[in-house]
Design an enzyme around this catalytic site. Structure first.
Site, mmCIF file in Angstrom:
data_model
loop_
_atom_site.group_PDB
_atom_site.id
_atom_site.type_symbol
_atom_site.label_atom_id
_atom_site.label_comp_id
_atom_site.label_asym_id
_atom_site.label_seq_id
_atom_site.Cartn_x
_atom_site.Cartn_y
_atom_site.Cartn_z
ATOM 1 N N CYS A 2 -1.800 -20.105 -0.597
ATOM 2 C CA CYS A 2 -2.444 -19.170 0.236
ATOM 3 C C CYS A 2 -2.050 -18.596 0.584
ATOM 4 O O CYS A 2 -1.280 -18.541 1.611
ATOM 5 C CB CYS A 2 -2.785 -20.782 0.902
ATOM 6 S SG CYS A 2 -3.719 -21.897 0.051
ATOM 7 N N ARG A 39 -3.883 -13.757 -2.155
ATOM 8 C CA ARG A 39 -3.146 -14.493 -2.658
ATOM 9 C C ARG A 39 -3.978 -16.189 -2.897
ATOM 10 O O ARG A 39 -3.494 -17.191 -3.289
ATOM 11 C CB ARG A 39 -2.328 -15.348 -1.196
ATOM 12 C CG ARG A 39 -0.850 -14.295 -1.047
ATOM 13 C CD ARG A 39 -0.137 -14.864 0.093
ATOM 14 N NE ARG A 39 0.753 -16.040 0.186
ATOM 15 C CZ ARG A 39 1.556 -16.475 -0.755
ATOM 16 N NH1 ARG A 39 2.742 -14.949 -0.394
ATOM 17 N NH2 ARG A 39 1.985 -17.156 0.009
ATOM 18 N N TRP A 87 -6.693 -20.809 -2.062
ATOM 19 C CA TRP A 87 -6.428 -21.149 -3.593
ATOM 20 C C TRP A 87 -6.188 -22.757 -3.909
ATOM 21 O O TRP A 87 -5.755 -23.211 -3.566
ATOM 22 C CB TRP A 87 -5.742 -20.221 -4.183
ATOM 23 C CG TRP A 87 -5.845 -20.147 -5.547
ATOM 24 C CD1 TRP A 87 -6.857 -19.647 -6.544
ATOM 25 C CD2 TRP A 87 -4.718 -21.376 -6.661
ATOM 26 N NE1 TRP A 87 -6.286 -19.772 -8.209
ATOM 27 C CE2 TRP A 87 -5.283 -20.104 -8.279
ATOM 28 C CE3 TRP A 87 -3.810 -22.084 -7.087
ATOM 29 C CZ2 TRP A 87 -5.037 -21.093 -9.505
ATOM 30 C CZ3 TRP A 87 -3.910 -22.075 -7.787
ATOM 31 C CH2 TRP A 87 -4.141 -21.965 -9.518
ATOM 32 N N ASN A 113 -0.265 -24.343 3.208
ATOM 33 C CA ASN A 113 -0.027 -23.460 1.902
ATOM 34 C C ASN A 113 0.902 -24.917 1.111
ATOM 35 O O ASN A 113 1.370 -24.840 1.648
ATOM 36 C CB ASN A 113 0.179 -22.421 2.357
ATOM 37 C CG ASN A 113 0.665 -21.671 0.676
ATOM 38 O OD1 ASN A 113 0.491 -22.207 -0.061
ATOM 39 N ND2 ASN A 113 0.976 -20.662 0.782
ATOM 40 N N GLY A 114 0.576 -25.077 0.057
ATOM 41 C CA GLY A 114 1.066 -26.008 -1.100
ATOM 42 C C GLY A 114 0.707 -27.336 -1.468
ATOM 43 O O GLY A 114 -0.518 -27.344 -1.192
ATOM 44 N N GLU A 498 3.136 -7.848 -23.242
ATOM 45 C CA GLU A 498 2.931 -7.467 -21.482
ATOM 46 C C GLU A 498 1.549 -6.340 -22.287
ATOM 47 O O GLU A 498 0.200 -6.929 -21.279
ATOM 48 C CB GLU A 498 3.848 -6.886 -21.081
ATOM 49 C CG GLU A 498 3.054 -5.977 -19.506
ATOM 50 C CD GLU A 498 3.062 -6.793 -18.572
ATOM 51 O OE1 GLU A 498 2.666 -8.123 -19.366
ATOM 52 O OE2 GLU A 498 2.701 -6.245 -17.411
ATOM 53 N N LYS A 502 -1.933 -7.868 -19.875
ATOM 54 C CA LYS A 502 -2.468 -7.087 -18.915
ATOM 55 C C LYS A 502 -4.478 -6.936 -18.934
ATOM 56 O O LYS A 502 -5.701 -7.485 -18.810
ATOM 57 C CB LYS A 502 -2.492 -5.473 -19.052
ATOM 58 C CG LYS A 502 -0.611 -5.588 -17.959
ATOM 59 C CD LYS A 502 -1.286 -5.057 -17.245
ATOM 60 C CE LYS A 502 -0.123 -6.059 -15.449
ATOM 61 N NZ LYS A 502 0.287 -7.051 -16.225
ATOM 62 N N GLU A 505 -5.623 -11.057 -18.238
ATOM 63 C CA GLU A 505 -5.926 -11.435 -17.183
ATOM 64 C C GLU A 505 -6.748 -10.514 -16.488
ATOM 65 O O GLU A 505 -7.751 -11.307 -15.135
ATOM 66 C CB GLU A 505 -4.395 -11.302 -16.198
ATOM 67 C CG GLU A 505 -3.854 -10.585 -16.137
ATOM 68 C CD GLU A 505 -2.627 -10.419 -15.448
ATOM 69 O OE1 GLU A 505 -2.322 -11.215 -14.515
ATOM 70 O OE2 GLU A 505 -1.735 -9.570 -15.892
ATOM 71 N N HIS A 521 3.888 -12.236 -41.830
ATOM 72 C CA HIS A 521 4.213 -13.791 -41.858
ATOM 73 C C HIS A 521 3.382 -14.841 -41.521
ATOM 74 O O HIS A 521 3.773 -15.702 -41.229
ATOM 75 C CB HIS A 521 5.132 -14.225 -41.206
ATOM 76 C CG HIS A 521 6.569 -13.572 -41.610
ATOM 77 N ND1 HIS A 521 7.107 -13.669 -42.791
ATOM 78 C CD2 HIS A 521 7.448 -12.648 -40.825
ATOM 79 C CE1 HIS A 521 8.764 -12.871 -42.661
ATOM 80 N NE2 HIS A 521 7.905 -12.085 -42.134
ATOM 81 N N LYS A 624 -2.485 -14.634 -6.723
ATOM 82 C CA LYS A 624 -1.361 -13.064 -7.015
ATOM 83 C C LYS A 624 0.068 -14.379 -6.834
ATOM 84 O O LYS A 624 0.535 -13.702 -7.684
ATOM 85 C CB LYS A 624 -1.691 -12.756 -6.005
ATOM 86 C CG LYS A 624 -0.171 -11.040 -5.654
ATOM 87 C CD LYS A 624 -0.166 -10.622 -6.995
ATOM 88 C CE LYS A 624 0.907 -9.555 -7.105
ATOM 89 N NZ LYS A 624 0.913 -9.102 -8.874
HETATM 90 C C1 AGP Z 1 0.953 -10.684 -14.015
HETATM 91 O O1 AGP Z 1 0.017 -10.027 -14.388
HETATM 92 C C2 AGP Z 1 0.009 -11.607 -13.725
HETATM 93 N N1 AGP Z 1 0.069 -12.524 -13.019
HETATM 94 C C3 AGP Z 1 1.748 -12.993 -13.945
HETATM 95 O O2 AGP Z 1 2.106 -13.106 -15.171
HETATM 96 C C4 AGP Z 1 2.943 -12.752 -13.384
HETATM 97 O O3 AGP Z 1 3.443 -12.685 -13.759
HETATM 98 C C5 AGP Z 1 3.705 -14.229 -13.071
HETATM 99 O O4 AGP Z 1 2.196 -15.904 -12.769
HETATM 100 C C6 AGP Z 1 4.762 -14.188 -12.455
HETATM 101 O O5 AGP Z 1 4.346 -14.525 -10.777
HETATM 102 P P1 AGP Z 1 6.589 -14.238 -10.377
HETATM 103 O O6 AGP Z 1 6.338 -12.650 -10.711
HETATM 104 O O7 AGP Z 1 5.559 -13.419 -8.516
HETATM 105 O O8 AGP Z 1 6.912 -14.573 -9.787
#
Ligand code: AGP
Length: 629
Positions: A2, A39, A87, A113-114, A498, A502, A505, A521, A624
């Site tokens: 959060c 966040r 969040w 937060n947590g 990766e 992208k 997500e 395979h 994030k």
């Molecule tokens: C990446 O685009 C994502 N938002 C997610 O996979 C992110 O890389 C992952 O949660 C790790 O986050 P961090 O690098 O802050 O530890």
């Protein structure tokens, strides 16, 4: 997970007759929440201290909903307040579950937060004491416990009440509280969750990270594990949970407010993709001398110890894990140390083999990913030396690691990581070269040559960015695609993974990355007429066998009707016969190619998500920083 902001400013006509300092608490809180909304954005709320005591407003949904609420039901002027964007963890994203939680007859407001793991037992006891709960949250339980301790044990001492309450909570929490009987005071405590103090003149701030107050001050103090801080307009006092005084370590935030703006791009993500040349440059800066000798300033592990390292384990999640996979190829090639890459959330449950000569390297943009943090803690308990590669100064994972190598990508606001990903790879290269230098696996001249090639990467990324119209046009034409596959080999394999992530997500399209050699395979069964497939092709100047095998892969899928989009090095003629479209990247050393090959795939995902009208920066279901396990 959060966003948290706290503020105290010197009120008009303060007893010492001082000039009014600082700002309206509400202005500071809303500005901070705007910067922290990435966040978590399931709900938002603020609470301020006024002559009538605590007054609060909160709404489910994005910050704009709270702003509308404040327009309809304004708050009186105040110089003391707390603010929160959520969040959801315990309890859904509703008005009632939104923070702040105001308890004890409106005398106390708390934000959190947590995740408080033992909230149920406290809730049962409080209900037995006659407390009625309005929400489903663990936060309201913490607030009610604080109110009870404040009355019955701390006898009106708000700081002491928070110290005692914090001792009884388990799990992860950053708590902020204001009380009607304590004007000009905000108290806060943290365990396994971030909090930083911002220092002003006649005003002080609190934030879950520095973005919460970066518009007002760049002087910050990191709060350590299990500490309580009490801020007033003139002071901040830190103690541990037992009340023993503690010193804070001040640092200056290098980011300016503008750095967190979009610079005219449609989204933070697109701005950050274009920040990548600078992110690579900044991460390289100041880490080697003119002889090409690496000088990693934050490496707090004795070089003699590093020479004895006989295994490296890289821990990370998501995009950061893919950066780890790229790093593995480079580290093993350059310094011949066996390197494993592990998903942090899997690591500690598989009884890993760890010795004092194991170096555990965590990769984390936020430095707060709970899965990664818990894995690092486990590794430390098992006796490993730990090193964090992290983009967020003062965050928990670097603070709990033996050594840190900060990436200097600047604030990455978009949930989808881009520039931090490249910066992580660069930092991991620096680590590999540093170890090679220390252990003599590479001559100084060889290291200097690799650093020189790394130094050319920012301009090569810029060249790709300057020629992005074709990949953007393709993205717009594919906005209705239902599935996209990505193939890569060697260091191109993590790039394929990766590229797929992208698209998943931010465009919510089924996408999957494969090792090109794996196609036969099983995955080749997925290929049908019109199936879009991106293929990341290794340099023809590298191992020819690798290049020719991947060209054969393109041929195989093309023959089965796939639409083949190829990322290949400038001048690679062999791919043209089998590619519907070729997106060229400048030539570089094969091990450095991921820094370039990923860029067209980032642009493709951002452009396609934009074409679908999606919120590129705050995709659904994601936040994030994932600070829950
Ligand atoms: C990446 O685009 C994502 N938002 C997610 O996979 C992110 O890389 C992952 O949660 C790790 O986050 P961090 O690098 O802050 O530890």
């Amino acid at each position: 997970m959060c966003g948290i902001v706290g503020y105290v400013g010197r009120a008009q006509g303060s007893p010492d007759g001082a000039q009014p300092h600082g700002h309206s608490a509400l202005d500071v809180l809303l500005e901070g929440l705007r910067r922290l909304e990435y966040r978590g954005y399931d709900s938002a709320g603020v609470a301020v201290l006024t002559d009538n005591g605590v007054e609060s407003r909160k709404k489910a949904g994005k910050l704009s909903n709270l702003e509308a609420e404040l327009k309809e039901h304004p708050l009186p002027e105040s110089m003391t307040g707390i603010g929160h964007t959520r969040w959801a963890t315990h309890g859904g994203p509703t008005d009632r579950n939104a923070h702040p939680h105001v308890v004890a007859g409106g005398s106390l407001a708390v934000i959190h937060n947590g995740i408080i793991e033992n909230f149920a037992e406290h809730k049962a006891q409080l209900i037995a004491d006659g407390v009625e709960f309005l929400s489903e949250t663990d936060t309201e339980v913490a607030a009610a416990l604080l109110a009870k301790v404040y009355e019955t044990e701390a006898k009106g001492d708000l700081t002491k009440a928070l110290q005692l309450t914090s001792q009884r909570l388990e799990g992860a929490f950053t708590l902020l509280a204001i009380h009607k009987d304590h004007p000009g005071v905000v108290v806060a405590s943290r365990r396994n969750s971030p909090l930083v103090i911002g220092l002003g003149e006649g005003e002080n701030f609190l934030g879950s990270d520095v973005s919460g107050f970066i518009d007002f001050t760049k002087r910050a103090v990191e709060l350590e594990q299990d500490q309580v801080v009490t801020i007033t307009p003139e002071s901040f006092e830190i103690t541990d949970f037992a009340g023993n005084a503690a010193e804070g370590k001040e640092f200056t935030v290098s980011w300016d407010a503008a750095a967190a703006e979009k610079d005219g791009f449609p989204s933070f993500m697109e701005k950050e993709i274009h920040d990548q040349p600078e992110a690579v440059l900044q991460t390289l800066l100041g880490r080697s001398d003119i002889e090409g000798r690496l000088t990693l300033d934050e490496m707090r592990i004795d070089p003699e110890e590093l020479k004895k390292i006989d295994k490296i384990i890289v821990l990370a999640c998501g995009t950061s894990a893919y950066a780890g996979h790229v790093a593995k190829y480079a580290i093993e090639t350059w310094c011949r140390i066996p390197t494993e890459v592990e998903l942090a959330h899997e690591f500690r449950y598989r009884e890993p083999i760890i010795t004092p000569t194991t170096l555990v390297v965590s990769l984390s943009q936020s430095g707060e990913t709970m899965d990664t943090l818990m894995a690092v803690r486990y590794a430390k308990e098992q006796g490993a030396r730990t090193m964090a590669i992290c983009n967020t100064n003062g965050s928990t994972i670097p603070r709990e690691s033996d050594a840190v190598l900060y990436t200097h990508a600047g604030p990455e606001i978009a949930v989808a990581s881009t520039k931090a990903f490249l910066a992580q790879i660069v930092a991991a290269y620096l680590l590999g070269l540093y170890l090679a230098q220390l252990r003599g696996n590479k001559f100084q001249g060889e290291i200097k040559d690799i650093l020189a090639d790394l130094g050319k990467i920012p301009a090569k990324i810029q060249q790709i960015l300057d020629g992005d119209s074709a990949i953007k046009e393709l993205a717009r034409s594919m906005k209705d695609a239902e599935s996209v596959l990505f193939l890569g080999r060697h260091v191109g394999f993590p790039v394929a993974l990766e590229g797929a992530l992208k698209l998943k997500e931010i465009a919510y399209i089924h996408a999957e990355g494969f090792a090109a050699g794996e196609l036969k395979h099983g995955p080749i069964a997925l290929i049908e007429e019109g199936q879009p497939v991106f293929v990341v092709v290794p340099s023809p100047r590298g191992r020819d066998s690798l290049h020719s095998k991947v060209v054969s892969n393109i041929q195989e899928i093309r023959a089965r009707g796939a639409r083949t989009f190829v990322i290949a090095e400038e001048g690679d003629e062999a791919v043209k016969a089998y590619a519907e479209q070729v997106f060229s990247i400048p030539e570089t050393q094969p091990l450095l190619a991921p820094l370039l090959a990923i860029v067209p795939l980032q642009i493709f995902a951002a452009e396609l998500a934009g074409a679908k009208g999606y919120d590129v920066d705050q995709p659904r279901n994601l936040a994030k920083s994932v600070t829950v396990e």
